[in-house]
Design a protein around this motif. Structure first.
Motif, PDB file in Angstrom:
ATOM      1  N   ALA A 170       0.708  -1.082   0.035  1.00 21.90           N
ATOM      2  CA  ALA A 170       0.118   0.068  -0.025  1.00 21.90           C
ATOM      3  C   ALA A 170       0.773   1.113   0.099  1.00 21.90           C
ATOM      4  CB  ALA A 170      -0.804   0.032   1.274  1.00 21.90           C
ATOM      5  N   ARG A 171       1.987   1.129   0.609  1.00 22.03           N
ATOM      6  CA  ARG A 171       2.784   2.354   0.594  1.00 22.03           C
ATOM      7  C   ARG A 171       3.358   2.849  -0.833  1.00 22.03           C
ATOM      8  NH1 ARG A 171       6.959   0.439   4.055  1.00 22.03           N
ATOM      9  NH2 ARG A 171       8.755   0.431   2.705  1.00 22.03           N
ATOM     10  N   GLY A 172       3.481   1.645  -1.697  1.00 25.48           N
ATOM     11  CA  GLY A 172       3.748   1.956  -3.187  1.00 25.48           C
ATOM     12  C   GLY A 172       5.323   1.971  -3.525  1.00 25.48           C
ATOM     13  N   GLY A 173       5.565   2.481  -4.379  1.00 24.29           N
ATOM     14  CA  GLY A 173       7.380   2.093  -4.916  1.00 24.29           C
ATOM     15  C   GLY A 173       7.777   0.965  -5.290  1.00 24.29           C
ATOM     16  N   THR A 174       8.746   0.677  -5.396  1.00 18.92           N
ATOM     17  CA  THR A 174       9.535  -0.420  -6.032  1.00 18.92           C
ATOM     18  C   THR A 174       9.420  -1.428  -4.624  1.00 18.92           C
ATOM     19  OG1 THR A 174      10.909   0.582  -7.530  1.00 18.92           O
ATOM     20  CG2 THR A 174      11.193  -1.754  -6.919  1.00 18.92           C
ATOM     21  N   VAL A 175       9.090  -2.630  -4.722  1.00 22.12           N
ATOM     22  CA  VAL A 175       9.035  -3.686  -3.639  1.00 22.12           C
ATOM     23  C   VAL A 175       9.684  -4.853  -3.959  1.00 22.12           C
ATOM     24  CG1 VAL A 175       7.446  -4.928  -2.424  1.00 22.12           C
ATOM     25  CG2 VAL A 175       6.409  -2.673  -3.110  1.00 22.12           C
ATOM     26  N   LEU A 176      10.492  -5.311  -2.817  1.00 21.51           N
ATOM     27  CA  LEU A 176      11.397  -6.488  -3.386  1.00 21.51           C
ATOM     28  C   LEU A 176       9.991  -7.622  -2.938  1.00 21.51           C
ATOM     29  CD1 LEU A 176      13.662  -8.205  -3.109  1.00 21.51           C
ATOM     30  CD2 LEU A 176      14.016  -7.884  -0.810  1.00 21.51           C
ATOM     31  N   ALA A 177      10.178  -8.217  -4.421  1.00 24.73           N
ATOM     32  CA  ALA A 177       9.316  -9.619  -4.372  1.00 24.73           C
ATOM     33  C   ALA A 177      10.282 -10.674  -4.435  1.00 24.73           C
ATOM     34  CB  ALA A 177       8.410  -9.249  -5.537  1.00 24.73           C
ATOM     35  N   PRO A 178      10.233 -11.475  -3.242  1.00 23.61           N
ATOM     36  CA  PRO A 178      10.968 -12.823  -3.486  1.00 23.61           C
ATOM     37  C   PRO A 178      10.504 -13.870  -4.279  1.00 23.61           C
ATOM     38  CG  PRO A 178       9.684 -12.690  -1.320  1.00 23.61           C
ATOM     39  CD  PRO A 178       9.498 -11.639  -1.923  1.00 23.61           C
ATOM     40  N   GLY A 179      11.492 -14.377  -5.270  1.00 23.42           N
ATOM     41  CA  GLY A 179      10.877 -15.073  -5.913  1.00 23.42           C
ATOM     42  C   GLY A 179      11.588 -16.838  -5.479  1.00 23.42           C
ATOM     43  N   PRO A 180      11.036 -17.518  -6.541  1.00 23.52           N
ATOM     44  CA  PRO A 180      10.347 -17.293  -7.960  1.00 23.52           C
ATOM     45  C   PRO A 180       8.946 -16.956  -7.914  1.00 23.52           C
ATOM     46  CG  PRO A 180      10.833 -19.676  -7.612  1.00 23.52           C
ATOM     47  CD  PRO A 180      11.532 -18.957  -6.423  1.00 23.52           C
ATOM     48  N   ARG A 181       8.512 -16.248  -8.856  1.00 25.43           N
ATOM     49  CA  ARG A 181       7.196 -15.921  -8.948  1.00 25.43           C
ATOM     50  C   ARG A 181       6.146 -16.880  -8.959  1.00 25.43           C
ATOM     51  NH1 ARG A 181       3.396 -15.271 -12.525  1.00 25.43           N
ATOM     52  NH2 ARG A 181       1.804 -13.574 -12.473  1.00 25.43           N
ATOM     53  N   GLY A 182       6.553 -17.994  -9.115  1.00 23.09           N
ATOM     54  CA  GLY A 182       5.694 -19.274  -9.410  1.00 23.09           C
ATOM     55  C   GLY A 182       5.751 -20.126  -8.081  1.00 23.09           C
ATOM     56  N   LEU A 183       6.408 -19.614  -6.812  1.00 24.88           N
ATOM     57  CA  LEU A 183       6.572 -20.413  -6.039  1.00 24.88           C
ATOM     58  C   LEU A 183       5.469 -20.753  -5.181  1.00 24.88           C
ATOM     59  CD1 LEU A 183       9.189 -21.582  -4.169  1.00 24.88           C
ATOM     60  CD2 LEU A 183       8.800 -19.767  -2.819  1.00 24.88           C
TER      61      LEU A 183
END
Length: 328
Positions: A170-183
């Motif tokens: 909700a805070r926005g901006g670039t978010v570190l998204a831990p992968g893999p995306r299909g995990l």
């Protein structure tokens, strides 16, 4: 049905109480008085950790008891013994943590479990839950149903995992998204867990059940993308392989809640066999619904979720995330 919930004012226990009330059942919550009970529930007060703390349960009869206790197994033992002659069934909300680590992918309810005793006092979480199971079975036999939940999400979560992700996105901006995306993720919405428990005690089920969704019911991608949609945020998910995250000292599960990189721990947590529970009627709502409803609940609280005081806070600090993203 006359249902007694030991707890009944927070997260899973409250979900059970609200499910019972929605079915038109008589629901009684036994608690310490620290939180408001669900509207419509009868209330008994007591602290099961204190001498004489179960006095309020010495009278009364119920068709079933639901116990969410996570502490000393001896507390489950004492409650179960007290209620054994006055309650039909005993549903104990346990955990898949009772299985000996590591749990093989596809492990069912007959897999090896940790050593424990119903007489144990303060022990680690896995032994506490296994000891609680043994305590329930000791007094109720095949009238005890052991709901071995895994990761539990949904509105009123007081651990902070999904609320942290929603707040961060909700805070926005670039978010570190831990992968893999299909995990693959395997979890259960507290409301779906509550509905299954209600069905189980009404139907007279007994024994152990793994109470989580099928593996792959959701993925890290579908979860975090649902968070973006629910919040209406402009957040950009920067999917990152596990290696750099771990090399930076960022901790799975605690710094990045819910996420575990592929490997032994992930398989233990997210690849259990749930065919027994599915055959017994478990139904799991879409991840989008769990996320949207949790966000609506958070917004009703002004965005600040309650948190259990006995657990450490979760989530990566803003500074640590920014430092990592700048280094990439």
């Amino acid at each position: 049905m006359r249902l007694l919930i030991l707890g009944g004012t927070e997260f899973v226990g409250r979900a059970v109480a609200e499910e019972a009330l929605a079915r038109g059942w008589e629901a009684t919550v036994f608690h310490r008085g620290r939180h408001d009970p669900p509207e419509g529930a009868a209330v008994l007060r007591g602290d099961r950790t204190e001498a004489g703390g179960l006095a309020a349960l010495e009278k009364g009869e119920w068709d079933a008891v639901v116990d969410t206790w996570s502490g000393e197994p001896s507390a489950v033992r004492d409650a179960a013994r007290l209620l054994a002659g006055r309650a039909g069934h005993y549903a104990y909300v346990s955990s898949r943590s009772v299985y000996s680590y590591p749990a093989e992918p596809g492990l069912d309810e007959d897999g090896p479990v940790v050593d424990a005793s119903p007489d144990d006092g303060r022990v680690d979480y896995a032994r506490a839950k296994r000891g609680g199971e043994l305590a329930a079975v000791e007094s109720f036999g095949d009238r005890a149903v052991l709901a071995r939940a895994g990761l539990i999400l949904g509105p009123r979560e007081n651990v902070g995992r999904l609320p942290w992700w929603l707040g961060r996105i909700a805070r926005g901006g670039t978010v570190l998204a831990p992968g893999p995306r299909g995990l693959e993720l395997q979890y259960v919405d507290a409301r779906d867990l509550a509905a299954w428990i209600a069905d189980a005690v009404e139907g007279g089920l007994g024994g152990a059940y793994n109470l989580v969704s099928r593996p792959g019911h959701a993925t890290m991608g579908s979860l975090l993308e649902a968070c973006v949609r629910a919040t209406g945020s402009d957040a950009g998910l920067r999917w990152t392989d596990p290696g750099p995250i771990l090399d930076a000292g960022i901790e799975p599960w605690s710094d990045l809640p819910i996420w575990l990189p592929p490997g032994e721990l992930h398989d233990t947590m997210h690849r259990g066999d749930v065919s027994r529970a599915l055959a017994a009627g478990l139904r799991c709502r879409p991840v989008e619904e769990t996320v949207a409803d949790t966000w609506a609940w958070l917004r009703s609280l002004g965005g600040r979720a309650p948190r259990r005081p006995d657990l450490p806070p979760v989530g990566l600090s803003r500074e640590a995330e920014e430092e990592f993203l700048l280094s990439r």
